[in-house]
Design a protein around this motif. Structure first.
Motif, short mmCIF file in Angstrom:
data_model
loop_
_atom_site.label_atom_id
_atom_site.label_comp_id
_atom_site.label_asym_id
_atom_site.label_seq_id
_atom_site.Cartn_x
_atom_site.Cartn_y
_atom_site.Cartn_z
N ARG A 258 0.81 -1.21 0.00
CA ARG A 258 0.00 0.00 0.00
C ARG A 258 0.85 1.27 0.00
N LEU A 259 2.16 1.10 -0.05
CA LEU A 259 3.04 2.27 0.00
C LEU A 259 3.22 2.83 -1.39
N GLU A 260 2.20 3.56 -1.86
CA GLU A 260 2.31 4.18 -3.18
C GLU A 260 2.20 5.67 -2.99
N PRO A 261 3.27 6.39 -3.28
CA PRO A 261 3.17 7.85 -3.17
C PRO A 261 2.17 8.37 -4.18
#
Lengths: 167, 142, 211
Positions: free
Chosen positions: A69-72
């Motif tokens: 879920r770490l999408e900038p």
């Protein structure tokens, strides 16, 4: 130092948050006042019980669940890359639609529903009542009444005068 | 008990013309707050509004306006405890005029809503609470 | 005597310099560095959120949201060494958005879920008589209940102070209030908790003079 001033400062004293001058004033008062000494010891012991009862017992979620879920958020440049030459008309269309639709949405009550508002207000009233009882309950149980703080007092200096000390 | 009130009143410097550095403003507000709390403690309620007005008319910089709300909260709590609800409302109105930040205004509106609830005016309580929520949304705070 | 002298300050997992380097790396997109930050602070965050919401499931979810938000907004953090306070501020916002106006119903935590009891916990849980063990267990439950019943404004500063051992200045930065307000609320919360424990010990065990 008066008892009421000492009592109000006890928690900060136990937490090591008083300036040198304030700490010495509290220590001197405690040496001479058995009631405040008792109050201090009971707060200290209660803190010990709380510290022992509370602990960071809960384990955090695993890192593996976070990574996907770490999408900038897309940067401005990325938008141009994504949509190419078409990004400008797309962006303008979104803006125009937002300007046309949002006022209508708000008029139709895009805010908080009445029932939810009533519930939030009731909860807020309950919490404020408890704070009032807590504050004025303390006034009634500690040695001397009328305890309050002055938000404008200067807390920045480490060797400042305690505003309640009467010194 | 009135002597400290009189001494502080005599020593308090009233707001004047020209710029004044923050420390001086803070010290004046600190003294005035003490005066107000002493007046309430001595049940001299008729003098409270005049003294609170001196605090709220001092044009606090935005970054320090949170202190105004905390001060107003402390004063209104004391007034509520002394059953002076109408007076507490007026103090909060003074504060509302003095703060420009939406989040701070929201906090004051919530306290006003609480007061109206205590006074039995549910309609006004809901109105002010709704206003507080709208201001929160405007400020972007949760 | 500072917090450190009194032995009250929590031990820091990293030095200020190390934290500065880690955060700087994470800001430049180094996911490995952010993972290290996650391992350093996630336990604290999940337990803070748990104390504020009372729900293990919500604590889990909101912890994830907190770190995801932190990763996205890392560029907005001006001072790298303030990462922890900043992270707690994000966690606090997550709690407010989900739980505004609601009172936590505390889920219990089984001891198997967490680490072995610390020395302090063992002291508070004397291995003497069964009665002492029951008392310790009841006390723990009572303390959890009392904390859950504190008004939100008091609960947040109480938990940050008593559980997470933040300094008052750090708590000010997290909750966005003045030092005077934080000091006052911590004191009121502690007195309330003390009085409840005292009343309980007095009513159930005739031990009110213990506090």
């Amino acid at each position: 130092m008066e008892c009421r001033t000492c009592c109000e400062a006890l928690t900060a004293f136990l937490d090591g948050e008083l300036s040198g001058l304030e700490r010495r004033a509290v220590e001197e008062h405690l040496a001479a006042c058995s009631a405040c000494q008792e109050n201090c010891e009971s707060l200290r012991y209660s803190e010990h019980l709380v510290g022992a009862a509370l602990d960071e017992m809960l384990a955090p979620p695993s890192w593996g669940r976070i990574v996907p879920r770490l999408e900038p958020r897309p940067s401005w440049l990325d938008l141009r890359r994504l949509f190419g030459w078409a990004w400008q008309p797309v962006f303008l269309t979104v803006v125009v639609l937002a300007v046309l639709l949002v006022p209508g949405f708000l008029e139709n009550g895009g805010g908080v529903e009445d029932a939810e508002l009533e519930m939030m207000l009731s909860q807020y009233v309950r919490e404020r009542d408890e704070m009032e009882n807590l504050h004025y309950g303390i006034i009634n149980t500690e040695p001397v009444g009328w305890v309050y703080y002055n938000p404008y007092a200067d807390h920045s200096s480490s060797e400042r005068r305690n505003p309640y000390s009467g010194e | 008990m009135l002597l400290p009130v009189l001494i502080l009143h005599f020593l308090a410097v009233l707001p004047g013309e020209g710029q004044r550095d923050w420390d001086e403003v803070r010290r004046i507000a600190e003294s005035q707050h003490e005066i107000v709390m002493l007046l309430i403690q001595n049940e001299k309620f008729e003098e409270v509004l005049g003294e609170t007005e001196k605090i709220f008319s001092m044009n606090f910089p935005v970054e320090y306006q949170g202190l105004l709300v905390e001060g107003a909260e402390e004063i209104s709590d004391a007034l509520i405890h002394n059953k002076q609800h109408l007076l507490a409302q007026k103090v909060l109105d003074q504060c509302l005029e003095a703060v420009t930040d939406a989040d701070l205004q929201s906090r004051v509106c919530k306290i006003k809503a609480y007061l109206f609830k205590k006074m039995g005016d549910d309609e006004e309580a809901v109105n002010f609470f709704r206003k507080a929520i709208d201001l929160e949304k405007k400020s972007g705070q949760p | 005597m500072t917090n450190e002298d009194k032995g009250r300050k929590r031990s820091s997992a990293v030095s200020g310099d190390q934290l500065d380097v880690l955060v700087a790396k994470a800001k430049s997109g180094d996911v490995g560095a952010f993972e290290q930050l996650y391992h350093l602070y996630s336990r604290r965050i999940v337990n803070y959120i748990y104390r504020m919401t009372g729900s293990r499931a919500e604590a889990d979810d909101l912890t994830q949201e907190t770190f995801i938000q932190a990763f996205r907004k890392l560029d907005t953090l001006k001072e790298n060494t303030k990462f922890q306070s900043w992270l707690f501020r994000i966690a606090q916002n997550q709690v407010y958005q989900e739980y505004r106006g609601k009172r936590p119903q505390i889920d219990s935590i089984d001891e198997e879920d967490g680490p072995e009891l610390t020395d302090a916990q063992k002291l508070a849980t004397p291995s003497g008589t069964p009665e002492n063990q029951i008392l310790a267990s009841e006390l723990r439950e009572l303390i959890n209940q009392v904390i859950g019943e504190l008004p939100e404004k008091y609960r947040e500063v109480f938990v940050l102070s008593a559980l997470h051992r933040f300094s008052y200045q750090e708590i000010c930065e997290i909750v966005g209030r003045s030092l005077a307000s934080v000091k006052s609320d911590i004191h009121r919360a502690r007195v309330q908790v003390r009085d409840r424990i005292k009343a309980y010990l007095g009513e159930n065990y005739g031990m009110s003079n213990l506090l």
